[in-house]
Design a protein around this motif. Structure first.
Motif, PDB file in Angstrom:
ATOM      1  N   VAL A  71       0.802  -1.212   0.000  1.00 57.26           N
ATOM      2  CA  VAL A  71       0.000   0.000   0.000  1.00 57.26           C
ATOM      3  C   VAL A  71       0.841   1.271   0.000  1.00 57.26           C
ATOM      4  CG1 VAL A  71      -0.212   0.145   2.518  1.00 57.26           C
ATOM      5  CG2 VAL A  71      -2.050   1.053   1.051  1.00 57.26           C
ATOM      6  N   HIS A  72       2.059   1.207   0.539  1.00 60.04           N
ATOM      7  CA  HIS A  72       2.891   2.405   0.631  1.00 60.04           C
ATOM      8  C   HIS A  72       3.797   2.603  -0.580  1.00 60.04           C
ATOM      9  CE1 HIS A  72       5.280  -0.915   2.240  1.00 60.04           C
ATOM     10  NE2 HIS A  72       6.365  -0.222   1.929  1.00 60.04           N
ATOM     11  N   TRP A  73       3.738   1.702  -1.579  1.00 57.23           N
ATOM     12  CA  TRP A  73       4.575   1.842  -2.771  1.00 57.23           C
ATOM     13  C   TRP A  73       3.955   2.849  -3.736  1.00 57.23           C
ATOM     14  CZ3 TRP A  73       7.293  -3.135  -4.884  1.00 57.23           C
ATOM     15  CH2 TRP A  73       8.061  -3.716  -3.859  1.00 57.23           C
ATOM     16  N   ALA A  74       4.802   3.502  -4.535  1.00 53.02           N
ATOM     17  CA  ALA A  74       4.336   4.489  -5.508  1.00 53.02           C
ATOM     18  C   ALA A  74       4.259   3.871  -6.906  1.00 53.02           C
ATOM     19  CB  ALA A  74       5.280   5.693  -5.533  1.00 53.02           C
ATOM     20  N   ILE A  75       3.327   4.345  -7.691  1.00 56.74           N
ATOM     21  CA  ILE A  75       3.179   3.941  -9.091  1.00 56.74           C
ATOM     22  C   ILE A  75       3.845   5.009  -9.948  1.00 56.74           C
ATOM     23  CG2 ILE A  75       1.550   3.453 -10.944  1.00 56.74           C
ATOM     24  CD1 ILE A  75      -0.463   2.681  -8.692  1.00 56.74           C
ATOM     25  N   SER A  76       4.682   4.583 -10.903  1.00 52.57           N
ATOM     26  CA  SER A  76       5.453   5.548 -11.672  1.00 52.57           C
ATOM     27  C   SER A  76       5.683   5.032 -13.091  1.00 52.57           C
ATOM     28  CB  SER A  76       6.789   5.821 -10.970  1.00 52.57           C
ATOM     29  OG  SER A  76       7.485   6.869 -11.583  1.00 52.57           O
TER      30      SER A  76
END
Length: 327
Positions: free
Chosen positions: A143-148
Motif C-alpha cells: 500500500v505504501h509503494w508508488a506507481i510511476s
C-alpha cells in the motif's frame, strides 16, 4: 551434412523422402553403413578437417570435392552396423541425461525469474497491506509503494549509442566491451560510454521469448550499438533494484512489430512500474543479489555438466568409430 560453417556439426539421416535446403550436402551411402558414416562425420576431427577446406569469406561453405575424397578407416560392413547400433544406444542414454540437465536449468531460470518478480512487485514483507496497482503485469502491490514510469526513475542516453559494422571494428587490443541487444558481442579498441548505466534490448526475438537476460548492467568504458537502450538511474533510486525491476517487466503490450519485435524509446520510457522508498529498494536488491548468486551458481554447475557430457559424447563417438575403444 550442414554445408555452412556454423552448422558443420549437424549431420542426420533422412528417414523419409522430402525436400532439402541447398545449404546441406546430401549423399546416399552405397558401400558403407549410413549410420556409421553419420557418426564418422560427427567427430570433431572430421569436422575440423572439413572446416579447413571451406570456401567463401562471409558465409564459409563445406567443399563436397574435399569431403567426397576424404579417406576413412573402414571396418567390415557387419562391424560398421554393430558400431552404429552401439552408438545409437549409448548416445540415446547421454542425450536423455542432457535433456534432463537442460530441463533442470530451465527450472532454475524460472525459479530465479519468479523470485525477482515477487520481490520487485510485492516486497519482502508477506504481511504488508496491499492495494491494486492498476498495472496488469504487476497486480497488487504494498500500500505504501508508488506507481510511476521508467522516465521518472531513469534518464535515457540513447544519443550516445552508435553501431559499428563487424568489418570496421578495431580489435587489435580488445580493450572495451561492445554491447548489443543481448549483451557483449565483441571487443573493440574504442568506447562511446564512460558511466554506470543499464542497457536494455531494443529489438529482436528475445523481447518476446526472453531466453536471454533483457537488462545488462554496464560500468566503466564500453561501446553500445543501436540495438540497446541506455538508461542512467536517477539519484534516489537503487541501481540494482531498478535493474531487477526492469528485468522482471512484461513489455509485450509495448512491443511493436511481429517479424522484428521492437521496444521503442518512447514506449520504454512510458512503461509503468512501481517503486518503494530507497531503503526498501536497497533491502530488496541485497535479498535478490544473495538468491540470484545461489541460483546462478547452480545453473553454472549444470552448464559445466552439459559441457562435460557433450565432450564425453564426442570422445565416445570418435574412439568407437576409429577402433580405439572396443564395444
Amino acid at each position: 551434412f550442414g554445408k555452412l560453417r556454423p552448422y558443420l556439426a549437424k549431420c542426420a539421416i533422412a528417414e523419409k523422402s522430402g525436400c532439402c535446403s541447398t545449404e546441406f550436402i546430401v549423399m546416399r551411402p552405397h558401400s558403407i553403413e549410413g549410420r556409421f558414416l553419420k557418426y564418422v562425420m560427427l567427430t570433431p576431427q572430421f569436422i575440423d578437417m572439413v572446416n579447413m577446406s571451406t570456401y567463401g569469406a562471409k558465409m564459409p561453405r563445406a567443399n563436397w570435392d574435399f569431403i567426397g575424397n576424404a579417406l576413412l578407416a573402414m571396418p567390415s560392413r557387419d562391424e560398421q552396423a554393430a558400431i552404429a547400433s552401439y552408438l545409437d544406444t549409448q548416445c540415446a542414454k547421454i542425450d536423455e541425461i542432457i535433456a534432463q540437465a537442460k530441463a533442470s536449468m530451465e527450472d532454475y531460470k524460472q525459479w530465479k525469474a519468479s523470485i525477482i518478480y515477487e520481490a520487485v512487485t510485492k516486497g519482502l514483507d508477506p504481511n504488508v497491506e496491499m492495494k491494486d496497482s492498476g498495472i496488469p503485469w504487476i497486480g497488487k502491490i504494498p500500500v505504501h509503494w508508488a506507481i510511476s514510469r521508467i522516465k521518472n526513475i531513469a534518464t535515457n542516453l540513447d544519443y550516445l549509442r552508435e553501431p559499428i559494422s563487424a568489418e570496421n571494428r578495431e580489435n587489435k587490443l580488445g580493450l572495451y566491451d561492445y554491447y548489443g541487444a543481448s549483451g557483449v558481442i565483441d571487443k573493440i579498441d574504442d568506447y562511446n560510454v564512460d558511466d554506470t548505466v543499464l542497457l536494455i534490448g531494443e529489438d529482436g526475438a528475445n523481447l518476446r521469448m526472453r531466453n536471454l537476460p533483457l537488462v545488462y548492467r554496464a560500468s566503466g568504458k564500453f561501446w553500445v550499438n543501436n540495438h540497446a537502450h541506455i538508461l542512467k538511474v536517477k539519484p534516489g533510486c537503487s541501481y540494482g533494484y531498478v535493474a531487477y525491476l526492469l528485468e522482471a517487466g512484461d513489455y509485450n503490450v509495448y512491443i511493436t512489430g511481429s517479424a522484428q519485435p521492437k521496444l521503442s524509446q518512447f514506449n520504454l520510457m512510458r512503461f509503468p512500474i512501481v517503486i518503494p522508498d530507497f531503503k526498501e529498494q536497497v533491502q530488496i536488491e541485497k535479498y535478490l543479489d544473495k538468491w540470484c548468486l545461489q541460483i546462478d551458481t547452480l545453473i553454472a554447475e549444470k552448464e559445466d555438466f552439459l559441457i562435460d557430457l557433450e565432450s564425453y559424447k564426442k570422445s565416445l563417438i570418435y574412439e568407437v568409430v576409429t577402433g580405439k575403444r572396443r564395444m
